[in-house]
Write a protein that holds these residues in place. Structure first.
Motif, short mmCIF file in Angstrom:
data_model
loop_
_atom_site.label_atom_id
_atom_site.label_comp_id
_atom_site.label_asym_id
_atom_site.label_seq_id
_atom_site.Cartn_x
_atom_site.Cartn_y
_atom_site.Cartn_z
N PHE A 89 1.01 10.55 -12.72
CA PHE A 89 0.12 10.59 -11.88
C PHE A 89 -0.96 9.12 -12.10
N ILE A 90 -2.17 9.20 -11.19
CA ILE A 90 -3.13 7.85 -11.50
C ILE A 90 -4.26 8.30 -11.71
N PHE A 91 -5.15 8.28 -12.26
CA PHE A 91 -6.62 9.02 -11.92
C PHE A 91 -7.78 7.34 -11.31
N GLN A 92 -8.43 8.31 -11.09
CA GLN A 92 -9.66 7.25 -10.43
C GLN A 92 -9.86 6.56 -11.27
N SER A 93 -10.62 6.41 -12.70
CA SER A 93 -10.71 6.13 -14.08
C SER A 93 -9.78 5.42 -15.14
N PHE A 94 -9.20 5.47 -14.64
CA PHE A 94 -7.71 4.59 -15.04
C PHE A 94 -6.81 5.51 -15.32
N HIS A 95 -8.26 6.27 -16.76
CA HIS A 95 -8.26 7.27 -18.11
C HIS A 95 -6.99 6.93 -18.64
N ASN A 160 9.10 6.87 -16.12
CA ASN A 160 9.92 7.55 -16.34
C ASN A 160 10.28 7.78 -15.09
N ASN A 161 10.38 7.08 -14.21
CA ASN A 161 10.95 6.74 -12.24
C ASN A 161 10.85 8.37 -11.80
N PRO A 162 9.22 8.14 -11.74
CA PRO A 162 8.74 9.77 -11.04
C PRO A 162 9.52 9.92 -9.64
N THR A 163 9.74 11.16 -9.12
CA THR A 163 9.44 10.87 -7.28
C THR A 163 8.68 10.89 -6.46
N ILE A 164 7.83 11.55 -7.44
CA ILE A 164 6.65 11.62 -6.54
C ILE A 164 5.49 10.90 -7.45
N LEU A 165 4.35 10.01 -6.59
CA LEU A 165 3.43 9.10 -7.60
C LEU A 165 1.19 10.17 -6.58
N LEU A 166 1.40 10.51 -7.33
CA LEU A 166 -0.02 11.76 -7.02
C LEU A 166 -0.81 10.57 -7.89
N ILE A 194 9.39 5.61 -3.95
CA ILE A 194 8.74 7.08 -4.04
C ILE A 194 7.89 7.61 -3.36
N THR A 195 7.68 8.98 -3.20
CA THR A 195 6.89 9.29 -2.53
C THR A 195 5.69 9.36 -2.92
N ILE A 196 4.23 8.66 -2.05
CA ILE A 196 2.96 8.71 -3.08
C ILE A 196 2.29 8.88 -1.73
N VAL A 197 1.09 10.17 -2.26
CA VAL A 197 0.08 10.41 -1.58
C VAL A 197 -1.19 10.47 -2.59
N MET A 198 -1.57 9.51 -2.00
CA MET A 198 -3.00 9.26 -2.48
C MET A 198 -4.40 9.52 -1.59
#
Lengths: 251, 385
Positions: A89-95, A160-166, A194-198
């Protein structure tokens, strides 16, 4: 691993007269290694869609699958395990967690993993090296710039080497130059499979993706294949097959 | 990095909140230790004082006759004109299990004599142990020797006896060696002589009418000692002086109830402080827990983090509170007693007990906040960002 299938996904918030449908029935597939941008106006339902794809927000109706897993048929604990193993997960405000150092923030997903401490450190160092922050591992988030914080967030998402990045508005708080750097980083990660959904408001960023899902009023209003499709990691032929089957408009 | 490292880092960061919880628990633990130590110290003080009261076990001949009141205390039946105990039998008391707790054994022979045409009670006692059995005695003059007597204050006044006066008792010349100052007890009306002299005068050589035992009972069960003495003296009736024992037990009971009640109350308040502060902390960290859950932390991971934080603070409170409690006892003890040399030593049982209670209280008080954190909806938690 990393094939996503969304079938008639719906989400209703509230009850009675206050109820409203944030997502009214979205269906699409994302192939492994694809880079997809989700664009739309505020309140169009794109963030709700992303939270459902993150296994955090149970849909009112529909099915969300990753590979062979029907995510919402899993228990809460199983879904948490799914997030740890498959998603970043990548959040808008870094978090970032303010009281943990850069290194510790990156190691956060590994805190519950049953691996040796030394291995965790190596993995975190590798992720930091990947985002170019090896020299700042002992700093606190408050001691680095916004762009660097975003990089830490990316390192944490991929440690942790995910397959999907959101990613939810990953460049929302960054200037143009830094946004460019982040997009380059996304391309690197995407190039590694890595599959990325942005989710993004940024038209420039959305052009970086192989495909754009336009969301309006809780529905997918349009799908666009972009020029960048030539960079599709599985080749032009596969991309054409995919997009022709999905009635994608070619720009 | 492990879960607990995150908890420790959070405690370091939120020092004010952690300190507030610590203080809440610390006050409770300190108060409990202070109360317990105070009660323990005062118990020892009371025991010490009670031992100063003198004899607390009486040995009487078995009889079904008249009852005797002695020293204002009901001690059962005795007629000193009848059965006696053999003096040599008292030696068996040295063989009882709790013999080490016997401070003194005071044989006494009683009999009636005539002085100046009046019937007077003559009591033969062992003056060697009189200071233990009757520490309140003050003698004007000297303790009587083989040919001396010691009249009580009233006996002296009524019989017109003064120090140095001589009198004939059953054909034996005895001299008043001193006068017993008023005691407010029956001793004032009696004429005392040494045991051997009284036995000779009364014609009761080798026999005694009763015996008094001073038992050091800081820790020993006095009823057990009564049983043990009865066992070695089957022809005697052995009994504890009930008022002393009962009074001691009641006093200690009141102290204990007071201490436990107050401790419970203080700990309850400490627990509430932990509960309220931890709930505030969990609410404040909602977004943080949302991030943890989004990256894969499960309910039990989040709960463990909250509980671990509470356990760390509680453990510190348990250790520091114990020593602060001892300090508080040392400071407050002079307000409660002036007579004892307060030796406040490290009590491992109390220390361990307090530590366990503190950690348990911290964990119980944090259980609800931990459940609250574990049950957070990660999506809702992230929306609070």
């Amino acid at each position: 691993m990393g094939y996503i299938e969304v079938e008639n996904l719906m989400k209703e918030y509230g009850k009675g007269e206050a109820a409203f449908m944030a997502v009214k029935g979205m269906s699409f597939q994302i192939r492994q290694g694809e880079f997809v941008a989700v664009v739309g106006e505020s309140g169009s339902g794109k963030s709700t869609l992303l939270s459902m794809m993150g296994g955090l927000n149970t849909p009112t109706e529909g099915r969300y699958g990753v590979d062979d897993i029907d995510v919402y048929s899993l228990s809460l604990d199983q879904r948490a395990k799914f997030r740890m193993e498959f998603l970043g997960f990548i959040f808008q405000s870094f978090h970032l967690i303010p009281y943990l150092t850069v290194m510790e923030n990156v190691m956060l997903p590994l805190a519950i993993a049953k691996i040796k401490s030394r291995e965790k450190t190596d993995m975190a160092r590798e992720a930091l090296k990947h985002v170019g922050l090896s020299d700042k591992e002992h700093r606190l988030p408050s001691e680095i710039s916004g762009g660097e914080q975003e990089r830490v967030a990316i390192a944490r998402a991929v440690v942790n080497n995910p397959t999907i990045l959101l990613a939810d508005e990953p460049t929302g708080n960054l200037d143009t130059k830094t946004s460019r750097e982040i997009m380059d980083l996304f391309h690197t990660l995407n190039g590694e499979g890595i599959t990325i959904v942005m989710v993004t408001h940024n038209a420039g960023c959305s052009k970086e993706a192989h495909r754009v899902l336009c969301v309006s009023d809780g529905l997918i209003s349009e799908q666009k294949r972009l020029q960048k499709v030539v960079e599709y990691p599985f080749g032009l032929e596969a991309a054409v097959d995919l997009y022709s089957a999905e009635n994608v408009t070619v720009q | 990095m492990k879960l607990f490292d995150i908890s420790l880092a959070n405690l370091k960061r939120r020092k004010a909140k952690a300190s507030f919880i610590l203080i809440g628990l610390l006050v409770g633990v300190t108060a409990v230790v202070a109360f317990m130590s105070l009660v323990d110290t005062l118990t020892r003080d009371i025991n010490h004082k009670l031992e100063k009261y003198g004899a607390n076990i009486m040995i009487l001949p078995k009889t079904e006759n008249l009852s005797l009141t002695y020293g204002g205390m009901a001690v059962g039946g005795i007629s000193f004109e009848m059965r006696e105990i053999l003096q040599k039998d008292l030696g068996r008391i040295k063989g009882i299990e709790n013999a080490a707790n016997v401070a003194a054994v005071g044989p006494m022979v009683l009999g009636s004599i005539k002085v100046a045409d009046r019937n007077v009670l003559l009591a033969g006692v062992d003056f060697q142990v009189a200071h233990i059995l009757r520490p309140w005695w003050k003698i004007k003059g000297q303790s009587p020797g083989e040919n001396g007597i010691l009249p009580g204050a009233e006996a002296s006044r009524i019989l017109g006896l003064g120090q140095g006066d001589a009198l004939d008792v059953n054909g034996r010349n005895l001299e008043v060696s001193g006068i017993l100052e008023p005691t407010g007890s029956q001793d004032d009306q009696i004429v005392f002589a040494s045991l051997k002299t009284a036995q000779q005068v009364l014609g009761k050589e080798g026999r005694i009418s009763m015996a008094e035992v001073a038992a050091l009972c800081a820790a020993c069960p006095i009823d057990d000692m009564v049983g043990q003495i009865s066992g070695v003296l089957p022809d005697a009736k052995v009994m504890a002086i009930r008022q002393v024992v009962k009074g001691r037990m009641e006093t200690l009971g009141h102290f204990n109830k007071f201490a436990y009640g107050l401790s419970l109350l203080v700990m309850l308040v400490g627990g509430l402080v932990v509960l309220v502060t931890m709930m505030g902390s969990v609410r404040e960290r909602t977004s943080e827990f949302g991030i943890f859950m989004a990256i894969g932390f499960r309910r039990r991971h989040v709960m463990s983090m909250v509980l671990f934080e509470a356990a760390v603070i509680s453990a510190i409170a348990g250790v520091v509170g114990y020593f602060m409690g001892l300090g508080a006892t040392k400071l407050t003890i002079p307000f409660f007693t002036e007579s004892i040399d307060v030796g406040l030593a490290f009590d491992p049982v109390l220390a361990l007990g307090v530590f366990v209670v503190a950690v348990t209280l911290g964990l119980i008080s944090s259980a609800y906040p931990a459940i609250m954190a574990g049950n957070l909806d990660p999506n809702e938690a992230l929306r609070s960002l």
